[in-house]
Design a protein around this motif. Sequence first.
Motif, mmCIF file in Angstrom:
data_model
loop_
_atom_site.group_PDB
_atom_site.id
_atom_site.type_symbol
_atom_site.label_atom_id
_atom_site.label_comp_id
_atom_site.label_asym_id
_atom_site.label_seq_id
_atom_site.Cartn_x
_atom_site.Cartn_y
_atom_site.Cartn_z
ATOM 1 N N ARG A 150 1.681 10.872 2.698
ATOM 2 C CA ARG A 150 2.073 10.674 4.094
ATOM 3 C C ARG A 150 1.280 11.644 4.952
ATOM 4 N N GLU A 151 0.832 11.154 6.100
ATOM 5 C CA GLU A 151 0.094 11.998 7.035
ATOM 6 C C GLU A 151 0.611 11.730 8.434
ATOM 7 N N ARG A 152 0.760 12.769 9.217
ATOM 8 C CA ARG A 152 1.145 12.631 10.627
ATOM 9 C C ARG A 152 -0.090 12.300 11.438
ATOM 10 N N GLU A 153 0.054 11.349 12.353
ATOM 11 C CA GLU A 153 -1.021 11.082 13.301
ATOM 12 C C GLU A 153 -1.043 12.232 14.290
ATOM 13 N N PRO A 154 -2.199 12.826 14.558
ATOM 14 C CA PRO A 154 -2.265 13.948 15.501
ATOM 15 C C PRO A 154 -1.656 13.571 16.853
ATOM 16 N N SER A 210 3.534 2.361 9.049
ATOM 17 C CA SER A 210 4.636 1.522 8.606
ATOM 18 C C SER A 210 4.618 0.175 9.332
ATOM 19 N N ALA A 211 4.356 0.217 10.629
ATOM 20 C CA ALA A 211 4.312 -1.020 11.417
ATOM 21 C C ALA A 211 3.183 -1.931 10.932
ATOM 22 N N GLU A 212 2.021 -1.348 10.653
ATOM 23 C CA GLU A 212 0.894 -2.156 10.170
ATOM 24 C C GLU A 212 1.197 -2.768 8.808
ATOM 25 N N LEU A 213 1.813 -1.980 7.933
ATOM 26 C CA LEU A 213 2.182 -2.510 6.619
ATOM 27 C C LEU A 213 3.222 -3.611 6.758
ATOM 28 N N GLY A 214 4.223 -3.382 7.609
ATOM 29 C CA GLY A 214 5.261 -4.391 7.825
ATOM 30 C C GLY A 214 4.684 -5.689 8.351
ATOM 31 N N GLU A 215 3.758 -5.574 9.307
ATOM 32 C CA GLU A 215 3.122 -6.767 9.878
ATOM 33 C C GLU A 215 2.267 -7.480 8.829
ATOM 34 N N ARG A 216 1.498 -6.712 8.110
ATOM 35 C CA ARG A 216 0.597 -7.286 7.105
ATOM 36 C C ARG A 216 1.364 -7.998 5.992
ATOM 37 N N TYR A 258 0.317 6.185 6.005
ATOM 38 C CA TYR A 258 0.404 6.269 4.556
ATOM 39 C C TYR A 258 -0.982 6.013 4.009
ATOM 40 N N ARG A 259 -1.422 6.901 3.133
ATOM 41 C CA ARG A 259 -2.808 6.860 2.650
ATOM 42 C C ARG A 259 -2.845 6.756 1.134
ATOM 43 N N VAL A 260 -3.747 5.910 0.685
ATOM 44 C CA VAL A 260 -4.081 5.853 -0.732
ATOM 45 C C VAL A 260 -5.452 6.513 -0.856
#
Length: 169
Positions: free
Chosen positions: A83-87, A54-60, A94-96
């Motif tokens: 949606r995927e949790r980071e281990p 989300s942070a990367e998308l918001g920044e981008r 978020y993945r396409v």
Amino acid sequence: MTEEADARGPGRDPEAVSRFVEGFAAQLVEAGMQRMPARVFAALLASDSGSLTSAELGERLRVSPAAVSGAVRYLAQQHMVSREREPGSRRERYRVHSNQWYEALTSREAVLKRWEGALREGVTSLGADTPAGRRMAETLAFFEFVDGEIAAMMERWREHREKVFGGTL
């Protein structure tokens, strides 16, 4: 790899990547998608990893976390992202997927089936011999036709994809 590094990959002009994201998003909006989900989807599609936080998308995209959250919720409902949790983290990515169009169209089949059921009920309720009932029956026949064509087309796509890209969906 961060989205910034992604956009600055070998031979990439970050401005050109941004223009692509905004241009493709505009095309999706013209086709009926909401603006923010279109931008988020285009940004994910344009990233090498196909996955951003989300942070990367918001920044981008220079938008708030709330805007990203709403967009992702919509895209997930449409089966266009997952949606995927980071281990070891509470952060979600978020993945396409490469088969997002396949998944999105396949999910539409369920909608068509529900519409067909409602239309069948409409034909029965209105009477097949009435003008409204005939119109309803023609609409039902159209959706049944489209449903069959989508199923056949998706099978042809699976075969074509395997020939062109290898592997299965």
